[in-house]
Scaffold this active site. Sequence first.
Site, PDB file in Angstrom:
ATOM      1  N   HIS A   5      -2.967   6.554   4.700  1.00 11.38           N
ATOM      2  CA  HIS A   5      -1.353   6.757   5.091  1.00 11.38           C
ATOM      3  C   HIS A   5      -1.015   7.793   4.452  1.00 11.38           C
ATOM      4  CE1 HIS A   5      -1.608   2.614   5.958  1.00 11.38           C
ATOM      5  NE2 HIS A   5      -0.767   2.118   5.047  1.00 11.38           N
ATOM      6  N   CYS A  42       0.858  -1.408  -0.138  1.00 16.29           N
ATOM      7  CA  CYS A  42      -0.029   0.002  -0.037  1.00 16.29           C
ATOM      8  C   CYS A  42       0.768   1.291  -0.023  1.00 16.29           C
ATOM      9  CB  CYS A  42      -0.906  -0.042   1.184  1.00 16.29           C
ATOM     10  SG  CYS A  42      -0.279  -0.391   2.767  1.00 16.29           S
TER      11      CYS A  42
END
Length: 343
Positions: A243, A131
């Site tokens: 994130h 990711c």
Amino acid sequence: MAYRVAVVGATGAVGREILKTLAERNFPASEVIALASGRSTGADVSFGDKQVLKVRNLDSFDFAGTDIGLFSPGASVSAVHAPRAAAAGCVVIDNTSQFRMDADVPLVVPEVNPQDLRHFAKRNIVANPNCSTIQMVVALKPLHDEFKIRRVVVSTYQSVSGAGKEGMDELFNHTKSSFVYEQSAPEQFTKEIAFNCIPHIDKFMDDGSTKEEWKMVVETKKILDPNIAVHATCVRVPVFIGHGEAVNVEFENPATAGEARAILREADGVEVVDVREDGGYVTNIECAGEDAVFVSRIRKDPTVAHGLSFWCVSDNLRKGAALNAVQIAETMIAMNLLVKKAA
């Protein structure tokens, strides 16, 4: 043409997001099958706003006649069942770390290296990158094309959903405990995660880096350019979804912040929100539920000849996992690489 699609790991955080993404994007599926371990067999999972799927047992499922398998069950499970599905003629798009660095398995972000999908047939498997790598290379690709990147130094601020539902539960429980002056022992993380930052994701390696940091290095090289030097520090932060990354880039050719901003505004998958005032940037929690990689705070690095820094955030369950996997399948269809119509 419609495709029979299996979602493996359908009860997990990413699996549920894959089902949601397939429905939202009206993926051309004749049938969607939810698969998970035996302990989840018979459970209900949502597919879109109105449909509910019964989870079927992965161990006993026959992949013959299934066109696409979107896998997110954990690396050890993919190691067993992805090759089994691939051998049955199912094209596997795997979200785990199991196959990413295999030389004969493409590691793909559709906005960055879709051409690598042409090599999937050697194993019938395509790997979805980590990711944190995905969002970074989406932002780096158009800059690399224009200015040629020599070196990247990145520090990540990664949400607990990267550790799955259990990580999210631990943040919730630790936060709740802190307000009643209790202590909860860490289980998913190495230290208490509430109101804390932990510079440790995955196991430590011999050189002192963590495996998450190693992934960002080797995956960026495989996806973007093997000649790019990458150094990463990966940090878990008390955010549920989303994130963040502080990225410093050194180029071979001159690059200004204005030029980079203009290039990124035109780039696929990128949204630039970069106003030099209070709130003129996007934060981790603001990207939750969004598809784009958001880039902010683009500025000159005066310590090197051709350097820029920027901040980027993305929903790690969507673009960092589920959306990228579905986009891979969509891109393969557009490239006429998936030609078999489900029975």
